[in-house]
Design a protein around this motif. Sequence first.
Motif, PDB file in Angstrom:
ATOM      1  N   ILE A 186      -9.579  -4.897   0.991  1.00 34.06           N
ATOM      2  CA  ILE A 186      -8.891  -5.610   1.602  1.00 34.06           C
ATOM      3  C   ILE A 186      -9.896  -6.964   2.052  1.00 34.06           C
ATOM      4  O   ILE A 186     -10.967  -6.628   2.654  1.00 34.06           O
ATOM      5  CB  ILE A 186      -8.030  -5.197   2.880  1.00 34.06           C
ATOM      6  CG1 ILE A 186      -7.166  -3.866   2.638  1.00 34.06           C
ATOM      7  CG2 ILE A 186      -7.186  -6.527   3.437  1.00 34.06           C
ATOM      8  CD1 ILE A 186      -6.172  -4.303   1.402  1.00 34.06           C
ATOM      9  N   ILE A 187      -9.529  -8.040   1.682  1.00 38.95           N
ATOM     10  CA  ILE A 187     -10.235  -9.212   1.896  1.00 38.95           C
ATOM     11  C   ILE A 187      -9.493 -10.169   2.762  1.00 38.95           C
ATOM     12  O   ILE A 187      -8.046 -10.443   2.629  1.00 38.95           O
ATOM     13  CB  ILE A 187     -10.508 -10.099   0.452  1.00 38.95           C
ATOM     14  CG1 ILE A 187     -11.014  -9.075  -0.754  1.00 38.95           C
ATOM     15  CG2 ILE A 187     -11.255 -11.245   0.847  1.00 38.95           C
ATOM     16  CD1 ILE A 187     -12.408  -8.772  -0.418  1.00 38.95           C
ATOM     17  N   LEU A 224      -4.038   1.683   4.732  1.00 40.43           N
ATOM     18  CA  LEU A 224      -4.394   2.055   3.472  1.00 40.43           C
ATOM     19  C   LEU A 224      -5.599   2.673   3.337  1.00 40.43           C
ATOM     20  O   LEU A 224      -6.203   3.181   2.208  1.00 40.43           O
ATOM     21  CB  LEU A 224      -4.521   0.767   2.541  1.00 40.43           C
ATOM     22  CG  LEU A 224      -3.334   0.046   2.206  1.00 40.43           C
ATOM     23  CD1 LEU A 224      -3.451  -1.367   1.884  1.00 40.43           C
ATOM     24  CD2 LEU A 224      -2.353   0.739   1.440  1.00 40.43           C
ATOM     25  N   ASN A 225      -6.443   2.995   4.496  1.00 36.54           N
ATOM     26  CA  ASN A 225      -7.655   3.654   4.698  1.00 36.54           C
ATOM     27  C   ASN A 225      -8.666   2.768   3.641  1.00 36.54           C
ATOM     28  O   ASN A 225      -9.248   3.619   2.893  1.00 36.54           O
ATOM     29  CB  ASN A 225      -7.473   5.116   4.137  1.00 36.54           C
ATOM     30  CG  ASN A 225      -8.885   5.861   4.416  1.00 36.54           C
ATOM     31  OD1 ASN A 225      -9.616   5.580   5.414  1.00 36.54           O
ATOM     32  ND2 ASN A 225      -9.113   6.921   3.760  1.00 36.54           N
ATOM     33  N   LEU A 226      -8.841   1.769   3.776  1.00 36.27           N
ATOM     34  CA  LEU A 226      -9.612   0.854   2.950  1.00 36.27           C
ATOM     35  C   LEU A 226     -10.622   0.041   3.765  1.00 36.27           C
ATOM     36  O   LEU A 226     -10.081  -0.420   4.814  1.00 36.27           O
ATOM     37  CB  LEU A 226      -9.038  -0.300   2.077  1.00 36.27           C
ATOM     38  CG  LEU A 226      -7.930   0.405   1.032  1.00 36.27           C
ATOM     39  CD1 LEU A 226      -7.158  -0.570  -0.031  1.00 36.27           C
ATOM     40  CD2 LEU A 226      -8.927   1.175  -0.097  1.00 36.27           C
ATOM     41  N   PRO A 227     -11.870  -0.347   3.242  1.00 36.71           N
ATOM     42  CA  PRO A 227     -12.775  -1.224   4.171  1.00 36.71           C
ATOM     43  C   PRO A 227     -12.257  -2.710   4.139  1.00 36.71           C
ATOM     44  O   PRO A 227     -11.576  -3.120   3.008  1.00 36.71           O
ATOM     45  CB  PRO A 227     -14.137  -1.168   3.425  1.00 36.71           C
ATOM     46  CG  PRO A 227     -13.725  -0.483   1.963  1.00 36.71           C
ATOM     47  CD  PRO A 227     -12.514   0.187   2.176  1.00 36.71           C
ATOM     48  N   LEU A 228     -12.182  -3.355   5.237  1.00 38.09           N
ATOM     49  CA  LEU A 228     -12.007  -4.704   5.244  1.00 38.09           C
ATOM     50  C   LEU A 228     -13.243  -5.524   4.601  1.00 38.09           C
ATOM     51  O   LEU A 228     -14.466  -5.278   5.453  1.00 38.09           O
ATOM     52  CB  LEU A 228     -11.339  -5.123   6.331  1.00 38.09           C
ATOM     53  CG  LEU A 228     -11.112  -6.517   6.826  1.00 38.09           C
ATOM     54  CD1 LEU A 228      -9.846  -7.025   5.826  1.00 38.09           C
ATOM     55  CD2 LEU A 228     -10.681  -6.849   8.194  1.00 38.09           C
ATOM     56  N   VAL A 229     -13.093  -6.662   4.228  1.00 36.71           N
ATOM     57  CA  VAL A 229     -14.237  -7.978   3.800  1.00 36.71           C
ATOM     58  C   VAL A 229     -13.777  -9.090   4.470  1.00 36.71           C
ATOM     59  O   VAL A 229     -12.706  -9.366   4.115  1.00 36.71           O
ATOM     60  CB  VAL A 229     -14.561  -7.750   2.514  1.00 36.71           C
ATOM     61  CG1 VAL A 229     -15.682  -8.983   2.458  1.00 36.71           C
ATOM     62  CG2 VAL A 229     -15.231  -6.488   2.041  1.00 36.71           C
ATOM     63  N   ALA A 263      -3.555  -3.427   7.943  1.00 37.95           N
ATOM     64  CA  ALA A 263      -3.137  -3.205   6.754  1.00 37.95           C
ATOM     65  C   ALA A 263      -4.229  -2.292   6.115  1.00 37.95           C
ATOM     66  O   ALA A 263      -4.182  -1.379   5.538  1.00 37.95           O
ATOM     67  CB  ALA A 263      -3.096  -4.413   5.732  1.00 37.95           C
ATOM     68  N   ALA A 264      -5.757  -2.657   6.300  1.00 34.79           N
ATOM     69  CA  ALA A 264      -6.643  -1.825   5.745  1.00 34.79           C
ATOM     70  C   ALA A 264      -6.700  -0.642   6.378  1.00 34.79           C
ATOM     71  O   ALA A 264      -6.951   0.616   5.598  1.00 34.79           O
ATOM     72  CB  ALA A 264      -7.894  -2.597   6.116  1.00 34.79           C
ATOM     73  N   ARG A 265      -6.267  -0.247   7.741  1.00 36.36           N
ATOM     74  CA  ARG A 265      -6.322   0.839   8.280  1.00 36.36           C
ATOM     75  C   ARG A 265      -5.263   1.735   7.710  1.00 36.36           C
ATOM     76  O   ARG A 265      -5.420   2.936   7.450  1.00 36.36           O
ATOM     77  CB  ARG A 265      -6.074   0.578   9.880  1.00 36.36           C
ATOM     78  CG  ARG A 265      -5.912   1.946  10.692  1.00 36.36           C
ATOM     79  CD  ARG A 265      -5.354   1.710  12.170  1.00 36.36           C
ATOM     80  NE  ARG A 265      -5.535   3.047  12.862  1.00 36.36           N
ATOM     81  CZ  ARG A 265      -4.450   3.796  13.084  1.00 36.36           C
ATOM     82  NH1 ARG A 265      -3.495   3.398  12.306  1.00 36.36           N
ATOM     83  NH2 ARG A 265      -4.710   4.978  13.726  1.00 36.36           N
TER      84      ARG A 265
END
Lengths: 274, 274
Positions: free
Chosen positions: B134-135, B152-157, B148-150
Motif C-alpha cells: 500500500i502506498i 490486508l496484511n500488507l506493508p505500507l510505504v 487498510a494495510a493492516r
Amino acid sequence: MKMRRSERIVAVTKILTDQPYKLISLNYFTERFDAAKSTISEDLSIIKRVFSLEKMGKVETISGAAGGVRFIPDKGVKDIKDVINELSSYLSDPERILPGGYIYMTDLIFNPGLMDKIGEVFATKFSDLGAEYIITMETKGIPIAFMAARALNLPLVSIRKSSRVTEGSVVSINYVTGSSKKIETMSLSRRALPEGSKVIIIDDFMKAGGTAKGMLDLMAEFKAEVLDLGVLVETSTPQDKLVEDYTSLVVLDEVDQINQKIIVKPSDWVTNLE
Amino acid sequence: MKMRRSERIVAVTKILTDQPYKLISLNYFTERFDAAKSTISEDLSIIKRVFSLEKMGKVETISGAAGGVRFIPDKGVKDIKDVINELSSYLSDPERILPGGYIYMTDLIFNPGLMDKIGEVFATKFSDLGAEYIITMETKGIPIAFMAARALNLPLVSIRKSSRVTEGSVVSINYVTGSSKKIETMSLSRRALPEGSKVIIIDDFMKAGGTAKGMLDLMAEFKAEVLDLGVLVETSTPQDKLVEDYTSLVVLDEVDQINQKIIVKPSDWVTNLE
C-alpha cells in the motif's frame, strides 16, 4: 437470531475485541442475540476465563445502569518480551546501517503487524494513567502512536513539523534538536487539543531528547498534563537526555559502521518486567 | 491445555481475527489446544458460519501441505454504507469550515475507531487485486492507508513531501498541485519499494488530482504496477481530474462559507453497492 452458545460466543468475542476499551452494554448483546441476560453473562465469563488463561487481554465488567463490558488488550510479560526480542532482532540487521551511524527503520515502522503488537505493548504500560489523548509528531511517530491510540481507544493528535498549517489558530514553537543543534519549528492547531487535557506522548526515536523537550514545551502551551512519554528506540549516548521521565522499549547501544555491527538491547523497563 | 469447545472457540476466534489475511496452519491450533484436527476443523466451520451469518468477515480454508486458515475482514454492504454515512455526517458539521472553502478533517483522520472501519472498507474493495504494497503520502494519508494495510496484511510505504530524505539512494520528482498550481517535490527511498511491485495507492483527499498524478509518476519510476487508487474524500469540482481511475468513498459537493453549510454525499461506488 437465536444461536447456540458455541456460535454466539464467537460473535461476542469478535464484537468485544474489535473495539478495545469501548464499554458495550449487556442489553446490546441480549437484543442482538435474542438471549437472556444470564446467558450473555455466562458467555462473558467464559471469554474472560479463556482470555486470562491464554494471556489474550482482559475482559472487564462494570456494573450499574451506565455499566457494561469491555475488552482491554493487556499483553502478558512473555508476550511483551517476545515482541521486543522480535523488534531487536530486526533492528540488529547490519543492512540497516545508514551513513552517519543512523539505522534504517522505516520499513518496521510501517509494518502493520509489528506496530499492532508494539501499540499493545505501549497500551499495556500506559493503561492505568487515565489519558485522554495520545500525542505524536509527524511523520514516523504516527503509525506507532496510532496503534497505541487504537489499543487504548483514544484519539491521536499529531504535531506538525512546519508552521505552514492551515487549520485556523495555530501554536508554534521553536526547538533545538539535541543532536544536530538545528533550530526547527513545530506547530499544533488550537482546535486539535482542548486546554488542560491529560496526554501521553509517543514517538519513534530519541537521541538527545531535543524533539521530546520541544513536545513537552508545546504541551505546556496547551496546559496539558503529560502523564508519560513513550519512545520506541532510544540511543544509549548521550546518556543525559534533555527530558527525564520517559519509557523506551529498546536501546540502540552501538552502530559500528566499520565492522558492520548494530547492538540493540531491551530497555530496563522491559528487562525488569516479571 | 485441553479446553471445551465453547472455550477453545473463543481463543481460536481471537487468534484468527488478530491477524487478517495471515495463513495459520491447522497444526498450530491442534498443538496449542491439544485437540484433534477434526475437532479444530469443526471449530473453524462454526466460526465460518457465524461470521458469514453476522457479516463479520470471511474465514477461508486453504487445503494442502502449505495450507491453513485465514481471516479476511470483508465488510458487508450494509456495514459499508453505515460507515460511509457516519463519515458523511461528521464531515457535514459546519464547524468544520476553514478559510478558503477547505474543511477540517484532521480529528477524523486521527480517530482510530473510525479509521479502523474505513481501512476495512478499502480492504473489502481491494481484496482481490493481489497487491503487494500500500502506498500513501505523508502526513494525513498515513492513518487511513495504515489501517487498510493492516486489514490486508500488507506493508505500507509512505512517500515523503521533502527531498531531504536521509535513507540512502532516493528518487525525487517534482509535481504541480492541481488546485494551487504550486511546484512541490515528493521523494521515496529506493530501498522502500522493490522495482516492479504491485501496489495500491491510498490518500485522504483529492481535488484536481495533481498530487495523485505525482504519485503515479513516482510509481512509474519504480516500475510499479498501480492496481487502484483509493481516496477518502474527493471534491465534486473540478469534475475533470488529472487522474482517471480511482475509488473515492465520499464526495464533497459544496462548502458554502456564507450560509455555513457543507454538502457531502457517498461516492457512486458506495451508492451502487448492492
